[in-house]
Each structure stands twice: as C-alpha cells, then as structure tokens.
Design a protein around this motif. Structure first.
Motif, PDB file in Angstrom:
ATOM      1  N   LEU A 124       0.827  -1.203   0.000  1.00  0.00           N
ATOM      2  CA  LEU A 124       0.000   0.000   0.000  1.00  0.00           C
ATOM      3  C   LEU A 124       0.864   1.258   0.000  1.00  0.00           C
ATOM      4  CD1 LEU A 124      -2.824  -1.067   2.483  1.00  0.00           C
ATOM      5  CD2 LEU A 124      -3.035  -0.707   0.023  1.00  0.00           C
ATOM      6  N   ALA A 125       2.010   1.189   0.684  1.00  0.00           N
ATOM      7  CA  ALA A 125       2.937   2.321   0.629  1.00  0.00           C
ATOM      8  C   ALA A 125       3.433   2.531  -0.800  1.00  0.00           C
ATOM      9  CB  ALA A 125       4.114   2.081   1.570  1.00  0.00           C
ATOM     10  N   GLY A 126       3.688   1.425  -1.508  1.00  0.00           N
ATOM     11  CA  GLY A 126       4.089   1.530  -2.912  1.00  0.00           C
ATOM     12  C   GLY A 126       3.018   2.166  -3.769  1.00  0.00           C
ATOM     13  N   ILE A 127       1.746   1.828  -3.502  1.00  0.00           N
ATOM     14  CA  ILE A 127       0.645   2.449  -4.236  1.00  0.00           C
ATOM     15  C   ILE A 127       0.597   3.944  -3.961  1.00  0.00           C
ATOM     16  CG2 ILE A 127      -1.876   2.646  -4.265  1.00  0.00           C
ATOM     17  CD1 ILE A 127      -0.956   0.451  -5.995  1.00  0.00           C
ATOM     18  N   GLY A 128       0.850   4.333  -2.700  1.00  0.00           N
ATOM     19  CA  GLY A 128       0.864   5.748  -2.366  1.00  0.00           C
ATOM     20  C   GLY A 128       1.957   6.497  -3.099  1.00  0.00           C
ATOM     21  N   VAL A 129       3.143   5.887  -3.189  1.00  0.00           N
ATOM     22  CA  VAL A 129       4.244   6.519  -3.913  1.00  0.00           C
ATOM     23  C   VAL A 129       3.915   6.621  -5.403  1.00  0.00           C
ATOM     24  CG1 VAL A 129       6.675   6.284  -4.574  1.00  0.00           C
ATOM     25  CG2 VAL A 129       5.965   5.797  -2.226  1.00  0.00           C
ATOM     26  N   ALA A 130       3.347   5.547  -5.965  1.00  0.00           N
ATOM     27  CA  ALA A 130       2.974   5.556  -7.384  1.00  0.00           C
ATOM     28  C   ALA A 130       1.905   6.614  -7.662  1.00  0.00           C
ATOM     29  CB  ALA A 130       2.479   4.176  -7.810  1.00  0.00           C
ATOM     30  N   ALA A 131       0.943   6.758  -6.741  1.00  0.00           N
ATOM     31  CA  ALA A 131      -0.107   7.763  -6.921  1.00  0.00           C
ATOM     32  C   ALA A 131       0.481   9.170  -6.883  1.00  0.00           C
ATOM     33  CB  ALA A 131      -1.171   7.611  -5.846  1.00  0.00           C
ATOM     34  N   ALA A 132       1.444   9.387  -5.973  1.00  0.00           N
ATOM     35  CA  ALA A 132       2.083  10.696  -5.903  1.00  0.00           C
ATOM     36  C   ALA A 132       2.849  11.004  -7.184  1.00  0.00           C
ATOM     37  CB  ALA A 132       3.021  10.744  -4.696  1.00  0.00           C
ATOM     38  N   GLY A 258       8.178   4.686 -25.212  1.00  0.00           N
ATOM     39  CA  GLY A 258       8.896   5.860 -24.746  1.00  0.00           C
ATOM     40  C   GLY A 258       8.410   6.388 -23.413  1.00  0.00           C
ATOM     41  N   GLU A 259       7.776   5.527 -22.580  1.00  0.00           N
ATOM     42  CA  GLU A 259       7.293   5.985 -21.280  1.00  0.00           C
ATOM     43  C   GLU A 259       8.471   6.217 -20.336  1.00  0.00           C
ATOM     44  OE1 GLU A 259       4.409   3.417 -19.560  1.00  0.00           O
ATOM     45  OE2 GLU A 259       2.941   3.695 -21.163  1.00  0.00           O
ATOM     46  N   PRO A 260       8.566   7.386 -19.732  1.00  0.00           N
ATOM     47  CA  PRO A 260       9.660   7.631 -18.793  1.00  0.00           C
ATOM     48  C   PRO A 260       9.448   6.868 -17.491  1.00  0.00           C
ATOM     49  CG  PRO A 260       8.140   9.483 -18.788  1.00  0.00           C
ATOM     50  CD  PRO A 260       7.668   8.544 -19.872  1.00  0.00           C
ATOM     51  N   VAL A 261      10.525   6.436 -16.885  1.00  0.00           N
ATOM     52  CA  VAL A 261      10.461   5.746 -15.592  1.00  0.00           C
ATOM     53  C   VAL A 261      11.275   6.575 -14.601  1.00  0.00           C
ATOM     54  CG1 VAL A 261      10.850   3.602 -14.335  1.00  0.00           C
ATOM     55  CG2 VAL A 261      10.276   3.526 -16.771  1.00  0.00           C
ATOM     56  N   SER A 262      10.582   7.318 -13.764  1.00  0.00           N
ATOM     57  CA  SER A 262      11.252   8.208 -12.815  1.00  0.00           C
ATOM     58  C   SER A 262      11.799   7.424 -11.633  1.00  0.00           C
ATOM     59  CB  SER A 262      10.256   9.260 -12.318  1.00  0.00           C
ATOM     60  OG  SER A 262       9.208   8.642 -11.582  1.00  0.00           O
ATOM     61  N   GLY A 263      12.655   8.081 -10.875  1.00  0.00           N
ATOM     62  CA  GLY A 263      13.179   7.455  -9.664  1.00  0.00           C
ATOM     63  C   GLY A 263      12.075   7.139  -8.680  1.00  0.00           C
ATOM     64  N   LEU A 264      11.066   8.014  -8.595  1.00  0.00           N
ATOM     65  CA  LEU A 264       9.945   7.774  -7.695  1.00  0.00           C
ATOM     66  C   LEU A 264       9.166   6.532  -8.120  1.00  0.00           C
ATOM     67  CD1 LEU A 264       8.941   9.309  -5.210  1.00  0.00           C
ATOM     68  CD2 LEU A 264       7.258  10.445  -6.673  1.00  0.00           C
ATOM     69  N   ALA A 269       7.870   0.750  -7.470  1.00  0.00           N
ATOM     70  CA  ALA A 269       7.970  -0.631  -7.944  1.00  0.00           C
ATOM     71  C   ALA A 269       8.623  -1.519  -6.897  1.00  0.00           C
ATOM     72  CB  ALA A 269       8.764  -0.667  -9.246  1.00  0.00           C
ATOM     73  N   ALA A 270       9.694  -1.040  -6.265  1.00  0.00           N
ATOM     74  CA  ALA A 270      10.377  -1.837  -5.250  1.00  0.00           C
ATOM     75  C   ALA A 270       9.451  -2.123  -4.067  1.00  0.00           C
ATOM     76  CB  ALA A 270      11.634  -1.112  -4.785  1.00  0.00           C
ATOM     77  N   LEU A 271       8.714  -1.106  -3.628  1.00  0.00           N
ATOM     78  CA  LEU A 271       7.796  -1.296  -2.508  1.00  0.00           C
ATOM     79  C   LEU A 271       6.660  -2.250  -2.876  1.00  0.00           C
ATOM     80  CD1 LEU A 271       7.554   2.375  -1.188  1.00  0.00           C
ATOM     81  CD2 LEU A 271       8.594   0.439  -0.003  1.00  0.00           C
ATOM     82  N   LEU A 272       6.080  -2.056  -4.069  1.00  0.00           N
ATOM     83  CA  LEU A 272       4.953  -2.891  -4.481  1.00  0.00           C
ATOM     84  C   LEU A 272       5.355  -4.349  -4.669  1.00  0.00           C
ATOM     85  CD1 LEU A 272       2.723  -0.839  -6.915  1.00  0.00           C
ATOM     86  CD2 LEU A 272       1.931  -2.384  -5.140  1.00  0.00           C
ATOM     87  N   VAL A 273       6.445  -4.576  -5.390  1.00  0.00           N
ATOM     88  CA  VAL A 273       6.867  -5.948  -5.643  1.00  0.00           C
ATOM     89  C   VAL A 273       7.274  -6.625  -4.336  1.00  0.00           C
ATOM     90  CG1 VAL A 273       8.605  -7.385  -6.779  1.00  0.00           C
ATOM     91  CG2 VAL A 273       7.527  -5.514  -8.027  1.00  0.00           C
ATOM     92  N   GLY A 274       8.004  -5.903  -3.477  1.00  0.00           N
ATOM     93  CA  GLY A 274       8.373  -6.480  -2.191  1.00  0.00           C
ATOM     94  C   GLY A 274       7.165  -6.767  -1.326  1.00  0.00           C
ATOM     95  N   GLY A 275       6.218  -5.832  -1.278  1.00  0.00           N
ATOM     96  CA  GLY A 275       5.018  -6.058  -0.482  1.00  0.00           C
ATOM     97  C   GLY A 275       4.171  -7.193  -1.014  1.00  0.00           C
TER      98      GLY A 275
END
Length: 366
Positions: A124-132, A258-264, A269-275
């Motif tokens: 859920l923290a990963g979802i919050g980061v992705a939403a931001a 050509g979709e950019p992948v930001s550091g955020l 992704a790390a939080l979501l996959v780990g969770g």
C-alpha cells in the motif's frame, strides 16, 4: 525446475508484461470496451469447441466472467484509455494480491499472519508513492480506475477459489464466453455504435495483431503454459516468476512507447513488488472451521490475461482437492500452502491472464 521449465516461466512473465504495451497500442485502434469484448470473443472462439463441456457449475463461470471479464478488464482498459501509462498499469495491478487477502479474510475467514500484514502495508505504501508520482503529471482518475480493476481481480480470485476448477484452461475458455455480450452492450451505450463501426471499418494489420496477441498469446498460450507448469511443480516454485510481470511491463513500455520511468516510480515498484511478495508467499494463518475441507490460499495472474488477456493477464493458483479424512487429521496450526501471485492480463490478461492457473501439486514433477 529444469532449465527448459525455468525458461518457460520467464517467457510467460514476459508475455504478460509486454501485454500491457500491446494493449496500449490496441487502444489506438479500438474503443476500450469494444477492444475488451473482442479480446474475449477471439479468446473463446474457436477454443470453446475443443476444451469440452464446463467442469464446474455455471454459476461460477458466470460470476467470474462478470467480475473478472466485465469489471476488471473493462475498468483496466478504460483506465488505460483515459491516460494510465502501460508500465505503471502493470505495476499497480499487482495490488490485487492485497485485495485478494482482504476479501478472503472477509468472505472465507482466512486470517493473515503478521508477515502478510506487513507485506500489505508495504504494498500500500508503494501504491501511495505511485499515486504521488502519477498525480504530478498524469490523471489520478485513470489511476483510480486501475486500482478498482485490481480490486475486482481480487474478488474474482476468491470466486475462482470457491469454484476450484479441476481444469483451469477449460474454465478460462468458458469464462471468456461470458463477458462478450455485456461488454458489447456497454460499448454501444457508452462509446456509441458509430465509434465502434468506425473502428471495425478502419481495422488494419496492426489492430488485428494486437487483438491476436492479447487473445491467443497472452490468454491461450500464457494461461496454458502457466497451468502446465503448475501441474509439474509446486505453486511456491512457480509463483515468484509472476513478480517479473511489472518488470517486463515497465521495461517494454519504456522501450516501445517511450514511457519515462522516474526514480519515484522505481521506488514504488520496489515497494509494491516487495510487499506483494510478502503478501503472496507468506503462510496464511487460518481460523478453525467446522468443515473437513482445509482453508486454501488466495490466488494472485495471466496474464493476460493478462494476463486482456488482459490485458492485461496473469493467473491464480487453485487449491488441490484434499480427502476429507486426511483433512481431519491435519493439525489446526499447520500453515496453508503459499498463494500464487496472479499477474495481469491476463484473460486469464487473462483470466491475465490468463487468470486462473491449475491446481497445485504437492511435489515437483519432471
């Protein structure tokens, strides 16, 4: 797992991940609900004439077809058409594992362990980061539609658990017959007959190719291969490969769209996959029930089954049948078999997809 089987598992994850990019391309040729309806139509025909009669009650086929096919894939395709990036969609859909665990607790009484609760919090923290990250440049409304699609996927996982289909390919093909007419009706009502007819008249080879990929490659091949692997290896061996789906999804979207992948986004992704890994692979603490049948694990998806196959579609593992006398001898504190993360897209993506895998076997086969 043999090297050939290992390669097949990675190939299925790649097929389901790339499916999101293919869906994004297909949405340039079809309105989203029409595209989803055609995907299920092509996946069901002519396969329905070769898989035999349904092996579960029709109520389960209809229920999963409506929740997975109409609700989940309809919301996913509409969300992507509204601006949700393909790579981010492949990532956000993994939150279905959390929805599966929550719904399984509410409906089936499966009490999550502390490790699974921790995994849900991390996801859920990963979802919050992705939403931001998405809120800074994209549409939060489209983001919310994909989250809602993940919730519908979780509900369909629990329904599939209740159905316990002995032949998942047979089940998925028959499930694919259900959403066609409802999605076509919704398309006519919301997208309009003129838009649908214009899309069909302008159909070119690229449109046909995307439709063939999401229906046959993501759903039929992806789902069939995943079920074949689950017949020969424990679900706990096969399941982790589905965590590669968002990796392939984000990578293919970056390369081809050509979709950019930001550091955020990488942080999300790390939080979501780990969770999701913690939520899906940790044992389930089951509550005592009077029934002789042990509690099974929630699945977590074909790809495409997708998963559209889903888009996007990846599948959910069904619990193996256990004799009643054996279940009565099982200690009450014995942990359940770990669940399988179902990727998108599956139609079985599919459901990802490919969306409903085969029953788990207790030992690996060769």
């Amino acid at each position: 797992m043999r090297p050939a089987h290992l390669a097949l598992a990675v190939l299925v994850a790649a097929v389901w991940g790339v499916n999101f990019t293919v869906v994004e391309i297909g949405l340039g040729h079809f309105p989203p609900l029409l595209f989803s309806a055609l995907r299920f139509l092509v996946a069901a025909l002519p396969a329905v004439f070769f898989v035999g009669r349904p092996k579960v009650a029709w109520k389960w086929i209809v229920a999963v077809g409506l929740v997975l096919g109409v609700a989940k894939f309809g919301l996913l395709f509409v969300g992507m058409d509204a601006g949700m990036p393909a790579g981010l969609s492949s990532l956000v859909l993994q939150i279905q594992s959390v929805f599966t665990a929550v719904i399984a607790f509410a409906v089936l009484g499966e009490r999550p362990t502390r490790v699974r609760l921790l995994g849900m919090a991390v996801a859920l923290a990963g979802i919050g980061v992705a939403a931001a990250d998405e809120g800074a440049s994209g549409s939060l409304g489209a983001f919310a539609l994909v989250v809602a699609a993940a919730a519908c996927w979780g509900a369909s996982n629990v329904l599939t658990r209740k159905a316990s289909p002995p032949d998942p390919l047979n089940f998925m093909v028959w499930v694919s017959t259900v959403p066609v007419l409802p999605l076509l009706a919704l398309s006519l009502l919301t997208e309009g007959p003129s838009r649908d007819l214009a899309a069909l008249r302008a159909l070119d080879w690229q449109g046909v190719g995307t439709l063939g990929y999401v229906a046959w490659v993501t759903t039929v091949f992806g789902f069939g291969a995943w079920g074949w692997l689950l017949h020969r290896h424990p679900a706990s061996t096969v399941a982790p490969f589905s965590l590669l789906v968002p990796v392939f999804g984000m990578t293919s979207a970056a390369l081809f769209l050509g979709e950019p992948v930001s550091g955020l986004r990488w942080c999300a992704a790390a939080l979501l996959v780990g969770g999701v890994a913690l939520t899906s692979l940790a044992p389930t603490a089951t509550t005592a029930v009077p029934s002789a049948v042990p509690s099974a694990v929630p699945p977590a998806a074909t790809p495409a089954a997708t998963p559209a196959a889903a888009s996007a579609v990846p599948p959910a593992a069904q619990p193996a049948a256990q004799p009643a006398d054996q279940a009565l001898d099982q200690p009450a504190d014995q942990p359940a078999v770990p669940p399988v993360v179902q990727p998108e897209g599956t139609a079985w993506t599919s459901v990802h997809p490919v969306d409903v895998p085969a029953p788990e076997r207790t030992g690996a086969g060769s």
